[in-house]
Scaffold this motif. Structure first.
Motif, mmCIF file in Angstrom:
data_model
loop_
_atom_site.group_PDB
_atom_site.id
_atom_site.type_symbol
_atom_site.label_atom_id
_atom_site.label_comp_id
_atom_site.label_asym_id
_atom_site.label_seq_id
_atom_site.Cartn_x
_atom_site.Cartn_y
_atom_site.Cartn_z
ATOM 1 N N LYS A 28 0.809 -1.221 0.000
ATOM 2 C CA LYS A 28 0.000 0.000 0.000
ATOM 3 C C LYS A 28 0.841 1.269 0.000
ATOM 4 C CE LYS A 28 -4.086 -2.056 2.170
ATOM 5 N NZ LYS A 28 -5.019 -2.018 3.324
ATOM 6 N N SER A 29 2.116 1.155 0.343
ATOM 7 C CA SER A 29 2.981 2.340 0.344
ATOM 8 C C SER A 29 3.529 2.658 -1.046
ATOM 9 C CB SER A 29 4.149 2.133 1.314
ATOM 10 O OG SER A 29 4.976 1.070 0.871
ATOM 11 N N SER A 30 3.268 1.782 -2.034
ATOM 12 C CA SER A 30 3.753 2.011 -3.397
ATOM 13 C C SER A 30 3.062 3.225 -4.018
ATOM 14 C CB SER A 30 3.500 0.774 -4.267
ATOM 15 O OG SER A 30 4.148 -0.360 -3.750
ATOM 16 N N ASP A 31 3.746 3.889 -4.921
ATOM 17 C CA ASP A 31 3.134 5.029 -5.625
ATOM 18 C C ASP A 31 1.997 4.548 -6.523
ATOM 19 O OD1 ASP A 31 4.885 7.146 -4.664
ATOM 20 O OD2 ASP A 31 6.443 6.161 -5.830
ATOM 21 N N ILE A 32 2.207 3.399 -7.161
ATOM 22 C CA ILE A 32 1.142 2.766 -7.946
ATOM 23 C C ILE A 32 0.876 1.407 -7.306
ATOM 24 C CG2 ILE A 32 0.459 1.844 -10.191
ATOM 25 C CD1 ILE A 32 2.254 3.891 -11.519
ATOM 26 N N VAL A 33 -0.282 1.262 -6.693
ATOM 27 C CA VAL A 33 -0.642 0.028 -5.987
ATOM 28 C C VAL A 33 -1.437 -0.867 -6.930
ATOM 29 C CG1 VAL A 33 -1.841 -0.967 -4.012
ATOM 30 C CG2 VAL A 33 -0.702 1.257 -3.788
ATOM 31 N N LEU A 34 -0.958 -2.092 -7.129
ATOM 32 C CA LEU A 34 -1.627 -3.049 -7.998
ATOM 33 C C LEU A 34 -2.133 -4.219 -7.152
ATOM 34 C CD1 LEU A 34 0.891 -3.168 -11.003
ATOM 35 C CD2 LEU A 34 -1.111 -1.687 -10.717
ATOM 36 N N ALA A 35 -3.436 -4.329 -7.042
ATOM 37 C CA ALA A 35 -4.039 -5.415 -6.261
ATOM 38 C C ALA A 35 -4.128 -6.656 -7.140
ATOM 39 C CB ALA A 35 -5.421 -4.994 -5.767
ATOM 40 N N ASP A 36 -2.977 -7.257 -7.384
ATOM 41 C CA ASP A 36 -2.851 -8.388 -8.298
ATOM 42 C C ASP A 36 -1.882 -9.370 -7.663
ATOM 43 O OD1 ASP A 36 -2.199 -10.158 -10.340
ATOM 44 O OD2 ASP A 36 -2.069 -8.623 -11.893
ATOM 45 N N LEU A 37 -2.303 -10.619 -7.463
ATOM 46 C CA LEU A 37 -1.451 -11.606 -6.803
ATOM 47 C C LEU A 37 -0.240 -11.995 -7.649
ATOM 48 C CD1 LEU A 37 -4.093 -13.931 -5.094
ATOM 49 C CD2 LEU A 37 -2.656 -12.169 -4.050
ATOM 50 N N MET A 38 -0.219 -11.617 -8.921
ATOM 51 C CA MET A 38 0.964 -11.839 -9.757
ATOM 52 C C MET A 38 2.030 -10.780 -9.523
ATOM 53 S SD MET A 38 -0.730 -12.932 -13.403
ATOM 54 C CE MET A 38 0.887 -13.039 -14.180
ATOM 55 N N VAL A 39 1.656 -9.749 -8.778
ATOM 56 C CA VAL A 39 2.553 -8.631 -8.500
ATOM 57 C C VAL A 39 3.138 -8.788 -7.099
ATOM 58 C CG1 VAL A 39 2.703 -6.123 -8.224
ATOM 59 C CG2 VAL A 39 1.260 -7.100 -10.027
ATOM 60 N N SER A 40 4.456 -8.627 -6.978
ATOM 61 C CA SER A 40 5.110 -8.701 -5.668
ATOM 62 C C SER A 40 4.835 -7.425 -4.873
ATOM 63 C CB SER A 40 6.614 -8.898 -5.838
ATOM 64 O OG SER A 40 6.889 -10.117 -6.496
ATOM 65 N N ARG A 41 5.067 -7.508 -3.562
ATOM 66 C CA ARG A 41 4.778 -6.344 -2.706
ATOM 67 C C ARG A 41 5.584 -5.117 -3.134
ATOM 68 N NH1 ARG A 41 1.621 -7.479 1.474
ATOM 69 N NH2 ARG A 41 1.331 -9.660 2.083
ATOM 70 N N ASN A 42 6.866 -5.302 -3.342
ATOM 71 C CA ASN A 42 7.719 -4.213 -3.848
ATOM 72 C C ASN A 42 8.279 -4.685 -5.188
ATOM 73 O OD1 ASN A 42 7.670 -2.424 -1.390
ATOM 74 N ND2 ASN A 42 8.500 -4.286 -0.479
ATOM 75 N N HIS A 43 7.466 -4.580 -6.208
ATOM 76 C CA HIS A 43 7.732 -5.240 -7.478
ATOM 77 C C HIS A 43 8.825 -4.552 -8.296
ATOM 78 C CE1 HIS A 43 6.093 -8.156 -10.526
ATOM 79 N NE2 HIS A 43 6.868 -7.394 -11.289
ATOM 80 N N ALA A 44 8.663 -3.256 -8.515
ATOM 81 C CA ALA A 44 9.602 -2.542 -9.399
ATOM 82 C C ALA A 44 9.565 -1.058 -9.103
ATOM 83 C CB ALA A 44 9.238 -2.801 -10.868
ATOM 84 N N MET A 45 10.516 -0.347 -9.693
ATOM 85 C CA MET A 45 10.509 1.110 -9.595
ATOM 86 C C MET A 45 10.997 1.700 -10.903
ATOM 87 S SD MET A 45 13.910 2.205 -7.412
ATOM 88 C CE MET A 45 13.450 1.276 -5.953
ATOM 89 N N ILE A 46 10.617 2.937 -11.124
ATOM 90 C CA ILE A 46 11.176 3.720 -12.228
ATOM 91 C C ILE A 46 11.973 4.836 -11.584
ATOM 92 C CG2 ILE A 46 10.657 5.272 -14.135
ATOM 93 C CD1 ILE A 46 8.289 3.518 -14.812
ATOM 94 N N ARG A 47 13.251 4.891 -11.926
ATOM 95 C CA ARG A 47 14.154 5.849 -11.278
ATOM 96 C C ARG A 47 14.761 6.778 -12.311
ATOM 97 N NH1 ARG A 47 18.237 4.726 -6.302
ATOM 98 N NH2 ARG A 47 19.102 6.823 -6.179
ATOM 99 N N CYS A 48 14.747 8.081 -11.993
ATOM 100 C CA CYS A 48 15.344 9.078 -12.882
ATOM 101 C C CYS A 48 16.835 9.171 -12.591
ATOM 102 C CB CYS A 48 14.673 10.435 -12.672
ATOM 103 S SG CYS A 48 15.287 11.714 -13.796
#
Length: 311
Positions: A28-48
């Motif tokens: 829930k702390s993610s900027d984009i929260v995906l309620a999908d069991l195929m998605v890990s809790r801290n799945h990925a990030m986009i970094r500048c």
């Protein structure tokens, strides 16, 4: 340069601006929260990184992150129009590169705006992971992805903490730079400090990832010289000084040393440290041999203390 992610979820379309770090996951702390069991809790990030380059970095997720149908195992530079798939959601990455579009009706009397190369003195650090190909064949892809992206993220933080810029990620290598027009000594100090911190961080990862079949090791090249900054599409620094830094990093393998510095960089160190140990090597693309000073990570703290006394 502004960038956005567009996606549709639950029949609702959203466009999210990419900030310095944009996180995606089930947490829930993610900027984009995906309620999908195929998605890990801290799945990925986009970094500048650097001057407006955005990289997709997978967090070692169970099901992976994909760009244009290819699984991402290393930080992936994103381009306008790339399609990212995380779980069951597809994202469209868009970035305004502020391209200048020519028009047939432009008057010859009007001013033509173009990019002018800016020549700057910079200190360059190139850090490369040793034996990556062998490593990638021996550990599971999830572990490899988690390890490598952890390393890249922490290297970025180290460089930023030392007031540098991560110019780009290239495969298993990081290219960072410091502007040296005002104080070359300070930039060499920062580059050496960053190299020392990257070495210590790499040692920590070796202890954390107990399933590694061999230790993760790095080699570093450091050079100071003039380069053209901000003329390529990705605003990277270009020029002979950059090429030499990459060749110096490659030379660490041949010389059996951790860091190889060019004369333009090591001359800022107290002479007693480098004078008896300098040597000349041939590097690709240079007609004349390059004078260098090679050192191991264990010796860097002593060099840093000596530079502090000179400052």
């Amino acid at each position: 340069m502004p960038a956005t992610l567009s996606f549709t979820m639950d029949d609702f379309s959203r466009t999210v601006p990419c900030k310095t770090v944009l996180t995606v996951g089930r947490d829930k702390s993610s900027d984009i929260v995906l309620a999908d069991l195929m998605v890990s809790r801290n799945h990925a990030m986009i970094r500048c990184i650097g001057n407006g380059d955005y990289y997709l970095i997978d967090g070692g997720s169970s099901n992976g992150s994909y760009v244009n149908q290819q699984r991402v195992t290393m930080p992936r530079l994103l381009k306008h129009g790339d399609r990212i798939v995380i779980g069951g959601i597809e994202f469209l990455f868009e970035q305004d590169k502020q391209e200048i579009v020519e028009s047939d009706n432009v008057s010859m009397q009007e001013t033509i705006v173009h990019d002018t190369p800016e020549i700057k003195k910079i200190t360059i650090l190139v850090a490369d992971i040793r034996g990556f190909t062998s490593l990638s064949e021996q550990i599971p892809i999830r572990t490899l992805t988690q390890l490598m992206n952890n390393w890249f993220n922490r290297v970025s933080d180290i460089v930023m903490h030392q007031h540098g810029i991560v110019d780009k990620f290239i495969g298993d290598c990081v290219f960072a730079r410091w502007e040296a027009d005002d104080d070359e000594l300070q930039t060499v100090f920062c580059a050496l400090t960053a190299a020392n911190a990257i070495s210590k961080m790499t040692e920590e990862l070796n202890r954390s990832y107990t399933d590694l079949t061999e230790e993760l090791k790095i080699g570093v090249g450091i050079n100071t010289g003039a380069a053209s900054v901000g003329i390529s599409v990705d605003n990277s620094a270009l020029g002979d000084a950059v090429n030499v830094a990459f060749r110096l990093e490659s030379a660490t393998k041949v010389l059996g040393k951790d860091i190889v510095m060019s004369e333009s960089a090591y001359r800022h160190l107290p002479e007693k440290f480098w004078k008896p140990l300098t040597q000349k090597i041939r590097v690709k693309g240079k007609r004349d041999p390059v004078r260098i000073f090679a050192v191991d990570f264990v010796d860097v703290p002593m060099l840093l203390k000596a530079i502090k006394r000179r400052k």
